[in-house]
Design an enzyme around this catalytic site. Structure first.
Site, PDB file in Angstrom:
ATOM      1  N   HIS A 191       0.966  -1.941  -5.652  1.00  0.00           N
ATOM      2  CA  HIS A 191       0.186  -0.859  -6.257  1.00  0.00           C
ATOM      3  C   HIS A 191      -1.306  -0.956  -5.919  1.00  0.00           C
ATOM      4  CE1 HIS A 191      -0.310  -3.603  -9.840  1.00  0.00           C
ATOM      5  NE2 HIS A 191      -1.459  -2.963  -9.965  1.00  0.00           N
ATOM      6  N   ASP A 214       6.724  -5.069  -6.320  1.00  0.00           N
ATOM      7  CA  ASP A 214       5.294  -4.792  -6.404  1.00  0.00           C
ATOM      8  C   ASP A 214       4.478  -5.744  -5.529  1.00  0.00           C
ATOM      9  OD1 ASP A 214       2.865  -3.683  -7.024  1.00  0.00           O
ATOM     10  OD2 ASP A 214       3.083  -3.848  -9.197  1.00  0.00           O
ATOM     11  N   SER A 263      -5.229  -7.161 -10.185  1.00  0.00           N
ATOM     12  CA  SER A 263      -3.982  -6.894  -9.481  1.00  0.00           C
ATOM     13  C   SER A 263      -3.981  -7.485  -8.083  1.00  0.00           C
ATOM     14  CB  SER A 263      -3.773  -5.389  -9.339  1.00  0.00           C
ATOM     15  OG  SER A 263      -3.298  -4.875 -10.523  1.00  0.00           O
TER      16      SER A 263
END
Lengths: 463, 451
Positions: free
Chosen positions: B80, B111, B200
């Site tokens: 992402h 992910d 992230s």
């Protein structure tokens, strides 16, 4: 139906006005007499674990105590035997009278109630009044009904006719709220001009601390819309034979959409409305007549559809025309199929069972109500409408924190299997569940439910 | 789990480059060296990518983190953070040098994404960087100290400290990455080390600076509930991303449920069995007659234990790793007897198909994948799905809106996106009215797109 205090203030100010005047005005006399044609009906909807009170206004149809209630006044998903304790009140009087529910009419879904005999002498049927045609800009007045704790006190409301539109039944719009839903609207001369309909959602912009919000608002117990009396009176029918009898017309078309102007023009239907058919139910009159998915309906009995504003009204018109016809009547439906016009003759049949007529059973020990699968479930569950097997039974209610709830059963689930055995009919599920619940040594049992496109295996504990 | 979110990318305007003072946690030199080396391998990633939402092609920007894992500049991050729609990827090294990078591979299911530094550029400029090593997430114990390193809210090179709260966390994730499914094949490391938007793709490391996880998500509104993809998962996925650019997985079409509390009911031996909760219509499992409420006891002689939710992802992963098109032999318990069922795997597809925007129409669409069609009980995967329109453009004026499926164009069945692209090409050359048939919740309507 809630009756906010708002109504109370209007009442008080109006009554103050009444007291100040020396003699009754002509309007006051009319008002005092006309309120005798409006009755307040209270009843309960009984559910598995609670009762919900509902209060609606109705009008007096005859001198035998027959009352007409609006089409949306009684929830249409509730079985008739769950509608309890009908009572009647005269506006402004706390005395309670009993009433009896008689059912709804097959074409418009309006409801009928009969009040007890001792009340009848105090009522005036609407047939006593001259029916007037409201004109644009004309002053009209109506009857407002306050909340129960105010003894349903009647109050006077006034506005002017703003516009009259076919939607498809003729609806009058007033400049302000002019009556409570289900009450009556009159001209200054006392002619009956309308029957108050549901309140409109008015779009408003709310500004809260500088932020703008779009909001839709309505006053639930006052409305500015009304059915035009002359047309409405013609459609008032007799009550059905029994409260649960339902012989509405049915042809089996699903997902009717009005064409927009560009599409209509593209299809050569420039000056009229037309309807696209999404699906046809199996075994339905439409199917038997050869109507097909994606047909464009352009006319009924040789008459092309009017161009309604808004366009989607044509769908209501078509549905209402079907609803008005009798079982066995033949409709000549003109359609456009792949650009080719053709006529289809559809014989109206009686409507299949509705959800509220379906058999149902509450199993209290596990907190679960199941209901027979009906044709309309296919539509509400988004299942293909061209299958005709009975795929299971519907979970109609799950009691919070019951064993069924803990197991993860949800209202709207489709029970497909019990104990690994496929089930389809309601009676089969009932006897299977009865059998399981009677066993004293059972700790649990397993059901398979369908939910959207997936299934779930759920274990219901019996402990 | 509505509050469970992947950590949003951090807007570039939040960029606040503070001085990067870092101190290692350990006292011994080797530990200190390992940790410093790790710090030097953590990068900030600035991505600009194409968005097809809202009826137009736009460029959106975001910031995330990543960790360099090889001397040839291969960086692991989140799917992402960097996706195949990336237009440009800029990596800021620990020494504050910026280097362009390219996407090597992408796997939304876990992910994870791999990017590689432009080594020619780095060599020309004589840039140096260090790279980190994987630790073993299976060796972690709850309570063990870990550190999260990354770029929270654009604050580059932030280290936060916490412990491993749980080594085997399971949660189902409905929201996914822009609709892409995620979290089916792995459980998560849970940590109380502060993880914020922008973390992230950054590493979760042990005291020696070894990468034990990739920080991925957090509970919005909760405090100190962060989740990382375990290095065991990441290492395997990274190899595939480097060699193939993607992870190919097998699919048979069973949706498992947890067997918990049902073992007694099905009279199963202890610690064995996977409950089939649902079978995707038309899937290989459906075709060979697997049914909901079947219990899978073993797959290719490997015993299966799916009693608890956290045991499900490894089983799915086991099935996913069978070669595509291979036959799996399932021992299935049904009505008290056991029967063998052989099912041939097919390739796992996402419910999200290719996206595109037709600018003159102001229309964003997505190819309908087989998975989407099954999930939504569509009769076929023909047509394209509307995902956005631009107001006052032809598509919007025609009344098209997100979740409409365009099923026919000019009275001809629309197969898919390629056909629509062709029609759009014709429209660009010679704009003319187009009749579209759309279906939405089984309701059919017609719309005219006018130039």
């Amino acid at each position: 139906m809630t009756k906010p205090l708002f109504g109370f203030f209007i009442c008080l100010s109006l009554f103050a006005g009444f007291q100040a005047s020396d003699a009754a005005s002509p309007i006051e006399e009319l008002f005092e007499q006309r309120i005798r044609s409006v009755v307040v009906i209270e009843f309960f909807v009984e559910r598995e674990i609670d009762r919900r009170p509902l209060i609606v206004n109705g009008v007096v149809l005859d001198d035998e105590g027959l009352i007409l209630l609006p089409e949306n006044s009684v929830p249409n998903w509730v079985p008739v035997n769950k509608l309890k304790e009908f009572k009647a009140y005269i506006p402004g009087d706390p005395e309670v009278f009993t009433a009896e529910y008689l059912g709804s009419d097959r074409s418009y879904g309006r409801h009928f109630v009969r009040v007890e005999e001792s009340l009848i002498p105090r009522l005036v049927p609407i047939s006593e009044y001259k029916v007037g045609e409201p004109l644009l800009g004309q002053a009209i007045w109506g009857i407002g009904i306050a909340a129960k704790d105010l003894d349903f006190m009647p109050f006077f409301m006034r506005a002017e006719v703003s516009t009259i539109q076919p939607l498809p039944e003729l609806i009058g719009f007033a400049t302000y709220e002019v009556a409570s839903p289900g009450a009556l609207v009159f001209s200054d001369g006392g002619s009956m001009v309308g029957w108050a309909s549901t309140p409109l959602n008015m779009e408003r912009i709310l500004t809260i601390e500088g932020k703008r919000y779009k909001a839709y608002m309505k006053i639930p117990d006052q409305t500015s819309t009304f059915y035009i009396a002359s047309e409405w009176m013609e459609t008032v029918s007799d009550p059905p034979e029994s409260p649960d009898s339902y012989d509405a017309s049915f042809i089996g078309t699903v997902g009717l959409n009005a064409l927009n102007d560009e599409v209509a023009e593209h299809m050569g239907l420039a000056d009229q409305s037309a309807i696209a058919v999404s699906e046809i139910l199996n075994d339905s009159p439409a199917k038997k007549a050869g109507l097909q998915e994606r047909d464009i309906i352009t006319s009924l009995d040789g008459e092309s559809f009017n161009r309604y504003v808004p366009r989607r009204v044509v769908v209501s018109y078509f549905e209402q025309e079907i609803a008005k016809r009798n079982i066995g009547d033949v409709l000549n439906i003109g359609v456009l199929r792949n650009g080719e016009p053709l006529d289809v003759e559809v014989t109206i049949e009686s409507h299949p069972k509705l959800a509220r007529q379906a058999d149902r059973r509450y199993f209290e020990s596990i907190g679960l109500t199941i209901r027979e699968f009906v044709v309309t479930d296919r539509i509400s569950l988004g299942m293909p409408s061209n299958e005709d097997d009975e795929p299971g039974v519907i979970v109609n209610f799950v009691k919070t924190n019951s064993n069924a709830y803990t197991a993860g059963v949800k209202s709207g689930d489709l029970i497909k299997e019990i104990e690994g055995e496929a089930v389809s009919s309601f009676s089969q599920v009932v006897s299977k569940l009865e059998e399981i619940l009677e066993m004293t040594d059972r700790k649990d049992f397993v059901i398979l439910v369908g939910r959207r496109s997936e299934t779930s295996v759920l274990r219901i504990s019996l402990e | 789990m509505a509050l469970l979110r992947q950590i949003p990318l951090c807007g570039a305007f939040l960029l606040l480059l503070a001085g990067c003072q870092t101190t290692g946690p350990g006292t011994s030199t080797s530990v200190r060296n390992g940790f410093e080396r790790l710090l030097d391998s953590v990068v900030r990633i600035d991505v600009r990518e194409t968005s097809f939402s809202g009826g137009t092609t736009r460029i959106v920007a975001g910031v995330g983190s990543g960790v360099i894992l090889s001397e040839d500049g291969i960086i692991l991050t989140n799917a992402h953070v960097v996706s195949p729609r990336a237009v440009d990827i800029w990596v800021t090294l620990a020494n504050l040098e910026r280097v362009p990078a390219t996407l090597l591979g992408w796997d939304h299911w876990t992910d994870l994404a791999a990017v590689q530094l432009d080594m020619a550029d780095a060599d020309t400029r004589g840039l140096r960087f260090s790279y980190a090593a994987f630790g073993d997430s299976d060796d972690l114990i709850p309570g063990q100290t870990v550190f999260a390193v990354g770029t929270p809210h654009g604050l580059s090179r932030t280290v936060t400290k916490g412990i491993i709260s749980n080594t085997n966390r399971y949660f189902s994730d409905q929201s996914g990455i822009n609709g892409y499914e995620t979290g089916y094949f792995n459980t998560w490391l849970q940590t109380d080390a502060a993880i914020n938007p922008g973390n992230s793709g950054g590493p979760l490391v042990d005291e020696k600076g070894r990468v034990v996880g990739i920080n991925t998500r957090t509970y919005l509104g909760a405090e100190n509930l962060g989740f990382a993809i375990p290095s065991r998962t990441a290492e395997v996925v990274l190899q595939d991303l480097i060699s193939k650019g993607e992870v190919e997985r097998s699919y048979i079409g069973i949706v498992p449920g947890v067997l918990q509390d049902l073992e007694g009911y099905y009279a199963l031996e202890a610690n064995q069995g996977l409950l089939v909760n649902s079978v995707d219509p038309g899937s290989p499992a459906d075709q060979v007659g697997l049914r909901p409420s079947d219990i899978v006891l073993s797959i290719d002689d490997q015993e299966i234990d799916g009693r608890f939710p956290e045991q499900i992802p490894p089983i799915k992963n086991f099935i996913a790793h069978a070669p595509i098109g291979s036959e799996l032999e399932l021992q299935v318990r049904r009505n008290g007897s056991t029967l063998p069922i052989v099912v041939e795997t097919e390739r796992l597809l996402s419910r999200v198909g290719e996206e595109w925007a037709f600018e003159q129409w102001g229309l964003s669409v997505r190819e309908i994948s087989r998975a989407y069609a099954r999930e939504n009980r569509l009769e076929s995967d023909n047509g394209v799905l509307v995902i956005g329109t631009q107001s006052a453009f032809p598509a919007d004026k025609a009344g098209l809106s997100p979740r409409d499926i365009i099923s026919k164009v000019n009275n001809k069945e629309l197969k898919g996106l390629d056909e629509l692209k062709e029609l759009y090409g014709e429209y660009e050359e010679e704009p003319d009215s187009i009749l579209m048939e759309t279906v939405r919740n089984r309701r059919v309507s017609f719309k005219i797109l006018k130039p």
